[in-house]
Design a protein around this motif. Structure first.
Motif, PDB file in Angstrom:
ATOM      1  N   TYR A   4       0.827  -1.199   0.000  1.00 18.39           N
ATOM      2  CA  TYR A   4       0.000   0.000   0.000  1.00 18.39           C
ATOM      3  C   TYR A   4       0.865   1.253   0.000  1.00 18.39           C
ATOM      4  O   TYR A   4       1.938   1.300   0.567  1.00 18.39           O
ATOM      5  CB  TYR A   4      -0.921   0.020   1.227  1.00 18.39           C
ATOM      6  N   ARG A   5       0.325   2.304  -0.635  1.00 17.41           N
ATOM      7  CA  ARG A   5       0.994   3.600  -0.607  1.00 17.41           C
ATOM      8  C   ARG A   5      -0.085   4.679  -0.575  1.00 17.41           C
ATOM      9  O   ARG A   5      -1.177   4.477  -1.070  1.00 17.41           O
ATOM     10  CB  ARG A   5       1.931   3.776  -1.793  1.00 17.41           C
ATOM     11  N   VAL A   6       0.290   5.829  -0.047  1.00 16.89           N
ATOM     12  CA  VAL A   6      -0.674   6.923   0.047  1.00 16.89           C
ATOM     13  C   VAL A   6      -0.860   7.593  -1.330  1.00 16.89           C
ATOM     14  O   VAL A   6       0.108   8.036  -1.894  1.00 16.89           O
ATOM     15  CB  VAL A   6      -0.225   7.983   1.065  1.00 16.89           C
ATOM     16  N   PRO A   7      -1.496   7.501  -1.961  1.00 18.46           N
ATOM     17  CA  PRO A   7      -1.597   8.337  -3.147  1.00 18.46           C
ATOM     18  C   PRO A   7      -2.091   9.762  -2.688  1.00 18.46           C
ATOM     19  O   PRO A   7      -1.742  10.108  -1.665  1.00 18.46           O
ATOM     20  CB  PRO A   7      -2.767   7.746  -3.878  1.00 18.46           C
ATOM     21  N   GLY A  79      -9.483   3.701  -9.710  1.00 18.09           N
ATOM     22  CA  GLY A  79      -8.261   4.385 -10.094  1.00 18.09           C
ATOM     23  C   GLY A  79      -8.071   5.660  -9.308  1.00 18.09           C
ATOM     24  O   GLY A  79      -9.026   6.244  -8.791  1.00 18.09           O
ATOM     25  N   ALA A  80      -6.830   6.128  -9.220  1.00 16.72           N
ATOM     26  CA  ALA A  80      -6.497   7.282  -8.390  1.00 16.72           C
ATOM     27  C   ALA A  80      -6.676   8.614  -9.103  1.00 16.72           C
ATOM     28  O   ALA A  80      -6.704   9.654  -8.455  1.00 16.72           O
ATOM     29  CB  ALA A  80      -5.054   7.160  -7.890  1.00 16.72           C
ATOM     30  N   ASP A  84     -10.468   8.718 -13.779  1.00 14.54           N
ATOM     31  CA  ASP A  84     -10.475   7.252 -13.809  1.00 14.54           C
ATOM     32  C   ASP A  84     -11.843   6.635 -13.512  1.00 14.54           C
ATOM     33  O   ASP A  84     -12.244   5.678 -14.175  1.00 14.54           O
ATOM     34  CB  ASP A  84      -9.442   6.691 -12.835  1.00 14.54           C
ATOM     35  N   PRO A  85     -12.580   7.135 -12.507  1.00 14.46           N
ATOM     36  CA  PRO A  85     -13.867   6.490 -12.221  1.00 14.46           C
ATOM     37  C   PRO A  85     -14.825   6.497 -13.411  1.00 14.46           C
ATOM     38  O   PRO A  85     -15.469   5.474 -13.695  1.00 14.46           O
ATOM     39  CB  PRO A  85     -14.420   7.314 -11.053  1.00 14.46           C
TER      40      PRO A  85
END
Length: 316
Positions: A4-7, A79-80, A84-85
């Motif tokens: 995991y990473r914080v976008p 998606g980030a 994207d959504p």
């Protein structure tokens, strides 16, 4: 293993009937662009009109254009990126659907879409504020969360309400791959008194139609005095619990995203100011409309009493 990473709203904020009728005409015109909505729906699941009445709360500010509401979103399961959504949610199947309500309740129950859309639906035109300093005005269609909670009769030991979103990596591309922006399922929570506040709603539509996939179909939480990440989408489970839920963004970055997430211009995000915001859809691309951020997103008259005696810089 994934890595995991914080976008009561002030009278000045209640929409006059004449303004509401004018807004309905504006919305009716906007519905001509419904292909924007249905483009992210599977065949046979186009947004249907919903029966509704004007809700008791509102704002006289003009709604954000529907094309912006449906194409500029945070929904990390798809998606980030903000686009994207709308691009990636076409394979998502929001029907049929069930919402399980359990935990510290006398009458646990599973609701289907007919149950949810059977609650008296209202249009609630709410200001919405995202932690990244952008905002919108959205005509939601929904019903008070308290009405659903009344159906299951929370026990005296229940202090919080936990929400959980669906996990379908085969339909939600943001949920698959080695590097994930968040742990799944997405989890959010409210204190029980927050959840029972009349401003908190479960939305099943916007602009008079059923929710499009990218906006949280088929049911999502809307709490307009809080930052947008509290508005969990595509909810499959609501649990009444005694202890504060460990929410997804607090788990990922507690120093940036607290449990309460109340809109507070006096407390900056560690990486940017919260003192002002950009209203999406106003002012054009090169000179967007910027305005001062209002405490509690302008709903202080209704909700500030929920936090009397709290340090809102510490309980952020």
């Amino acid at each position: 293993m994934a890595v995991y990473r914080v976008p009561p709203v002030p009278p000045s904020e209640i929409t006059p009937r004449a303004a509401w009728l004018n807004r309905r005409a504006l919305i009716a015109g906007a519905l001509a662009s419904l292909p924007v909505l249905s483009a992210a729906r599977p065949a046979g699941a186009a947004q249907d009109p919903l029966p509704l009445k004007p809700g008791p709360f509102g704002t006289s500010e003009p709604p954000t254009p529907i094309k912006d509401v449906t194409s500029y979103n945070n929904f990390y399961e798809f998606g980030a990126g903000k686009a994207d959504p709308s691009r990636n949610s076409g394979a998502f199947r929001p029907e049929p659907w069930t919402l399980e309500v359990d935990g510290l309740v006398a009458k646990p129950r599973t609701f289907d879409l007919d149950d949810l859309r059977g609650f008296p639906l209202e249009e609630r035109v709410y200001r919405m504020r995202c932690v990244e300093a952008w905002s919108m005005v959205i005509p939601w269609v929904g019903f008070p969360l308290a009405a659903l909670l009344d159906q299951v009769e929370p026990l005296g030991s229940a202090k919080y309400v936990a929400f959980e979103t669906v996990v379908r990596p085969e339909e939600m591309p943001g949920q698959k791959g080695l590097f994930q922006p968040l742990p799944w399922p997405y989890v959010e929570g409210l204190r029980l008194d927050e959840a029972r506040h009349p401003l908190a709603i479960l939305a099943v539509g916007l602009y008079g139609r059923t929710l499009p996939n990218q906006n949280g179909a088929p049911v999502r939480l809307v709490v307009p005095w809080k930052y947008g990440f509290k508005g969990i989408k595509s909810i499959v489970r609501i649990s009444l619990v005694e202890d504060e839920p460990v929410t997804s963004w607090k788990r990922m970055a507690a120093h940036e995203y607290g449990f309460y997430a109340n809109v507070n211009p006096a407390v900056d995000h560690p990486r940017w100011s919260q003192a002002s915001e950009i209203r999406i859809g106003e002012g054009g691309f090169f000179s967007p409309s910027r305005r001062d951020t209002l405490p509690f997103n302008g709903y202080a008259g209704e909700v500030a009493g929920l936090y009397a005696g709290m340090d809102l810089a510490a309980d952020y």
